[in-house]
Design a protein around this motif. Sequence first.
Motif, PDB file in Angstrom:
ATOM      1  N   ALA A  19       0.825  -1.206   0.000  1.00 46.00           N
ATOM      2  CA  ALA A  19       0.000   0.000   0.000  1.00 46.00           C
ATOM      3  C   ALA A  19       0.861   1.260   0.000  1.00 46.00           C
ATOM      4  CB  ALA A  19      -0.951  -0.002   1.193  1.00 46.00           C
ATOM      5  N   SER A  20       2.018   1.211   0.646  1.00 43.86           N
ATOM      6  CA  SER A  20       2.879   2.394   0.675  1.00 43.86           C
ATOM      7  C   SER A  20       3.416   2.723  -0.722  1.00 43.86           C
ATOM      8  CB  SER A  20       4.031   2.212   1.666  1.00 43.86           C
ATOM      9  OG  SER A  20       4.979   1.288   1.187  1.00 43.86           O
ATOM     10  N   ILE A  21       3.495   1.731  -1.588  1.00 43.53           N
ATOM     11  CA  ILE A  21       3.985   1.954  -2.952  1.00 43.53           C
ATOM     12  C   ILE A  21       2.847   2.328  -3.896  1.00 43.53           C
ATOM     13  CG2 ILE A  21       5.047   0.857  -4.969  1.00 43.53           C
ATOM     14  CD1 ILE A  21       6.653  -0.858  -2.941  1.00 43.53           C
ATOM     15  N   TRP A  26      -3.393   8.270  -8.344  1.00 44.49           N
ATOM     16  CA  TRP A  26      -2.991   8.074  -9.734  1.00 44.49           C
ATOM     17  C   TRP A  26      -2.096   6.862  -9.950  1.00 44.49           C
ATOM     18  CZ3 TRP A  26      -5.921  10.847 -12.786  1.00 44.49           C
ATOM     19  CH2 TRP A  26      -6.351  12.116 -12.392  1.00 44.49           C
ATOM     20  N   THR A  27      -1.444   6.354  -8.925  1.00 41.84           N
ATOM     21  CA  THR A  27      -0.442   5.304  -9.110  1.00 41.84           C
ATOM     22  C   THR A  27      -1.033   4.051  -9.747  1.00 41.84           C
ATOM     23  OG1 THR A  27       0.831   6.174  -7.264  1.00 41.84           O
ATOM     24  CG2 THR A  27       1.310   3.925  -7.939  1.00 41.84           C
ATOM     25  N   LEU A  28      -2.131   3.549  -9.214  1.00 40.14           N
ATOM     26  CA  LEU A  28      -2.737   2.347  -9.788  1.00 40.14           C
ATOM     27  C   LEU A  28      -3.230   2.587 -11.211  1.00 40.14           C
ATOM     28  CD1 LEU A  28      -4.657   0.839  -6.751  1.00 40.14           C
ATOM     29  CD2 LEU A  28      -2.758  -0.195  -7.999  1.00 40.14           C
ATOM     30  N   LEU A  29      -3.681   3.794 -11.493  1.00 38.61           N
ATOM     31  CA  LEU A  29      -4.160   4.095 -12.843  1.00 38.61           C
ATOM     32  C   LEU A  29      -3.000   4.161 -13.840  1.00 38.61           C
ATOM     33  CD1 LEU A  29      -6.907   6.718 -11.990  1.00 38.61           C
ATOM     34  CD2 LEU A  29      -7.171   4.265 -12.405  1.00 38.61           C
ATOM     35  N   ILE A  30      -1.853   4.613 -13.396  1.00 43.49           N
ATOM     36  CA  ILE A  30      -0.661   4.599 -14.250  1.00 43.49           C
ATOM     37  C   ILE A  30      -0.282   3.156 -14.562  1.00 43.49           C
ATOM     38  CG2 ILE A  30       1.820   5.115 -14.327  1.00 43.49           C
ATOM     39  CD1 ILE A  30       1.148   7.640 -12.609  1.00 43.49           C
ATOM     40  N   ILE A  31      -0.266   2.313 -13.541  1.00 44.99           N
ATOM     41  CA  ILE A  31       0.058   0.899 -13.741  1.00 44.99           C
ATOM     42  C   ILE A  31      -0.972   0.250 -14.658  1.00 44.99           C
ATOM     43  CG2 ILE A  31       0.314  -1.340 -12.580  1.00 44.99           C
ATOM     44  CD1 ILE A  31       1.347   0.336 -10.116  1.00 44.99           C
ATOM     45  N   ARG A  32      -2.255   0.570 -14.451  1.00 43.84           N
ATOM     46  CA  ARG A  32      -3.323   0.049 -15.320  1.00 43.84           C
ATOM     47  C   ARG A  32      -3.048   0.394 -16.781  1.00 43.84           C
ATOM     48  NH1 ARG A  32      -8.392   3.650 -15.506  1.00 43.84           N
ATOM     49  NH2 ARG A  32      -6.795   4.804 -16.656  1.00 43.84           N
ATOM     50  N   PRO A  53       1.047  17.522 -15.132  1.00 42.25           N
ATOM     51  CA  PRO A  53       2.335  16.991 -15.596  1.00 42.25           C
ATOM     52  C   PRO A  53       3.320  16.786 -14.442  1.00 42.25           C
ATOM     53  CG  PRO A  53       1.624  18.772 -17.029  1.00 42.25           C
ATOM     54  CD  PRO A  53       0.665  18.736 -15.867  1.00 42.25           C
ATOM     55  N   LYS A  54       3.298  17.681 -13.468  1.00 37.71           N
ATOM     56  CA  LYS A  54       4.193  17.557 -12.313  1.00 37.71           C
ATOM     57  C   LYS A  54       3.885  16.281 -11.518  1.00 37.71           C
ATOM     58  CE  LYS A  54       5.720  19.900  -8.151  1.00 37.71           C
ATOM     59  NZ  LYS A  54       5.092  19.977  -6.880  1.00 37.71           N
ATOM     60  N   THR A  55       2.600  16.041 -11.262  1.00 38.23           N
ATOM     61  CA  THR A  55       2.214  14.842 -10.512  1.00 38.23           C
ATOM     62  C   THR A  55       2.561  13.587 -11.295  1.00 38.23           C
ATOM     63  OG1 THR A  55       0.447  16.025  -9.373  1.00 38.23           O
ATOM     64  CG2 THR A  55       0.263  13.626  -9.448  1.00 38.23           C
ATOM     65  N   LEU A  56       2.289  13.581 -12.592  1.00 31.21           N
ATOM     66  CA  LEU A  56       2.619  12.415 -13.413  1.00 31.21           C
ATOM     67  C   LEU A  56       4.121  12.155 -13.370  1.00 31.21           C
ATOM     68  CD1 LEU A  56       1.908  10.138 -15.311  1.00 31.21           C
ATOM     69  CD2 LEU A  56       1.877  11.805 -17.199  1.00 31.21           C
ATOM     70  N   SER A  57       4.926  13.197 -13.504  1.00 31.91           N
ATOM     71  CA  SER A  57       6.390  13.037 -13.437  1.00 31.91           C
ATOM     72  C   SER A  57       6.819  12.461 -12.094  1.00 31.91           C
ATOM     73  CB  SER A  57       7.086  14.386 -13.642  1.00 31.91           C
ATOM     74  OG  SER A  57       6.904  14.836 -14.942  1.00 31.91           O
ATOM     75  N   GLU A  58       6.242  12.971 -11.020  1.00 31.44           N
ATOM     76  CA  GLU A  58       6.587  12.477  -9.678  1.00 31.44           C
ATOM     77  C   GLU A  58       6.217  11.014  -9.512  1.00 31.44           C
ATOM     78  OE1 GLU A  58       4.526  15.161  -7.087  1.00 31.44           O
ATOM     79  OE2 GLU A  58       6.021  16.752  -7.328  1.00 31.44           O
ATOM     80  N   ARG A  59       5.021  10.640  -9.948  1.00 31.38           N
ATOM     81  CA  ARG A  59       4.579   9.248  -9.807  1.00 31.38           C
ATOM     82  C   ARG A  59       5.440   8.315 -10.651  1.00 31.38           C
ATOM     83  NH1 ARG A  59       2.470  11.794  -6.587  1.00 31.38           N
ATOM     84  NH2 ARG A  59       0.363  11.712  -5.784  1.00 31.38           N
ATOM     85  N   LEU A  60       5.747   8.727 -11.879  1.00 30.44           N
ATOM     86  CA  LEU A  60       6.596   7.902 -12.738  1.00 30.44           C
ATOM     87  C   LEU A  60       7.975   7.726 -12.126  1.00 30.44           C
ATOM     88  CD1 LEU A  60       5.559   9.302 -16.225  1.00 30.44           C
ATOM     89  CD2 LEU A  60       5.067   7.011 -15.352  1.00 30.44           C
ATOM     90  N   LEU A  63       7.704   5.294  -9.172  1.00 29.12           N
ATOM     91  CA  LEU A  63       7.519   3.920  -9.623  1.00 29.12           C
ATOM     92  C   LEU A  63       8.799   3.355 -10.225  1.00 29.12           C
ATOM     93  CD1 LEU A  63       3.941   4.229 -11.130  1.00 29.12           C
ATOM     94  CD2 LEU A  63       4.602   2.858  -9.140  1.00 29.12           C
ATOM     95  N   GLU A  64       9.559   4.203 -10.890  1.00 25.45           N
ATOM     96  CA  GLU A  64      10.843   3.765 -11.435  1.00 25.45           C
ATOM     97  C   GLU A  64      11.815   3.439 -10.301  1.00 25.45           C
ATOM     98  OE1 GLU A  64      14.212   5.133 -14.684  1.00 25.45           O
ATOM     99  OE2 GLU A  64      12.831   6.653 -13.911  1.00 25.45           O
ATOM    100  N   GLU A  65      11.859   4.288  -9.277  1.00 19.34           N
ATOM    101  CA  GLU A  65      12.737   4.045  -8.125  1.00 19.34           C
ATOM    102  C   GLU A  65      12.382   2.754  -7.411  1.00 19.34           C
ATOM    103  OE1 GLU A  65      12.391   7.595  -5.784  1.00 19.34           O
ATOM    104  OE2 GLU A  65      13.575   8.786  -7.190  1.00 19.34           O
ATOM    105  N   GLU A  66      11.095   2.408  -7.400  1.00 23.69           N
ATOM    106  CA  GLU A  66      10.642   1.171  -6.743  1.00 23.69           C
ATOM    107  C   GLU A  66      10.828  -0.060  -7.628  1.00 23.69           C
ATOM    108  OE1 GLU A  66       9.724   0.539  -3.722  1.00 23.69           O
ATOM    109  OE2 GLU A  66       9.618   2.585  -2.994  1.00 23.69           O
ATOM    110  N   GLY A  67      11.233   0.145  -8.875  1.00 22.44           N
ATOM    111  CA  GLY A  67      11.428  -0.984  -9.783  1.00 22.44           C
ATOM    112  C   GLY A  67      10.136  -1.507 -10.390  1.00 22.44           C
ATOM    113  N   ILE A  68       9.082  -0.690 -10.358  1.00 23.75           N
ATOM    114  CA  ILE A  68       7.776  -1.087 -10.898  1.00 23.75           C
ATOM    115  C   ILE A  68       7.708  -0.805 -12.400  1.00 23.75           C
ATOM    116  CG2 ILE A  68       5.265  -0.679 -10.750  1.00 23.75           C
ATOM    117  CD1 ILE A  68       6.436  -1.924  -8.185  1.00 23.75           C
ATOM    118  N   ILE A  69       8.328   0.289 -12.821  1.00 25.92           N
ATOM    119  CA  ILE A  69       8.355   0.626 -14.244  1.00 25.92           C
ATOM    120  C   ILE A  69       9.792   0.845 -14.688  1.00 25.92           C
ATOM    121  CG2 ILE A  69       6.066   1.696 -14.183  1.00 25.92           C
ATOM    122  CD1 ILE A  69       7.479   4.432 -14.423  1.00 25.92           C
ATOM    123  N   SER A  70       9.985   0.739 -15.998  1.00 24.66           N
ATOM    124  CA  SER A  70      11.279   1.100 -16.567  1.00 24.66           C
ATOM    125  C   SER A  70      11.068   2.268 -17.508  1.00 24.66           C
ATOM    126  CB  SER A  70      11.927  -0.079 -17.291  1.00 24.66           C
ATOM    127  OG  SER A  70      11.143  -0.462 -18.394  1.00 24.66           O
TER     128      SER A  70
END
Length: 109
Positions: A19-21, A26-32, A53-60, A63-70
């Motif tokens: 849940a902390s990740i 927006w996080t789950l919707l980005i992953i979706r 755009p700022k929020t999207l950049s922050e979430r991306l 998620l990259e730092e957590e290894g969820i996205i590349s």
Amino acid sequence: MELTKSHSDGTVCPVACTASIIGGKWTLLIIRDLASGLKRFHQLERSLSGISPKTLSERLRSLEEEGIISRKMYAEVPPRVEYSLTEKGQDLVAVIECMRSYGKRWLCK
């Protein structure tokens, strides 16, 4: 990142860790959106109506730092950046599918 300990034996709760990740807005919707394949920033921005755009950049970035996205950058003009789910991110798709099923059954009439 501080992990939430909620078990009486002091062990870290895996639900709290997850849940902390993925618990941020927006996080789950980005992953979706990335579950269907590679996406560029502007594609995600259009799909996620209302995200700044700022929020999207922050979430991306998070998620990259957590290894969820590349994130893959191409040396082009203008620069092209593509995002995709890693194996770790792909494992979250099942969570989203369960949420979709729950929502269809109980919330979306």
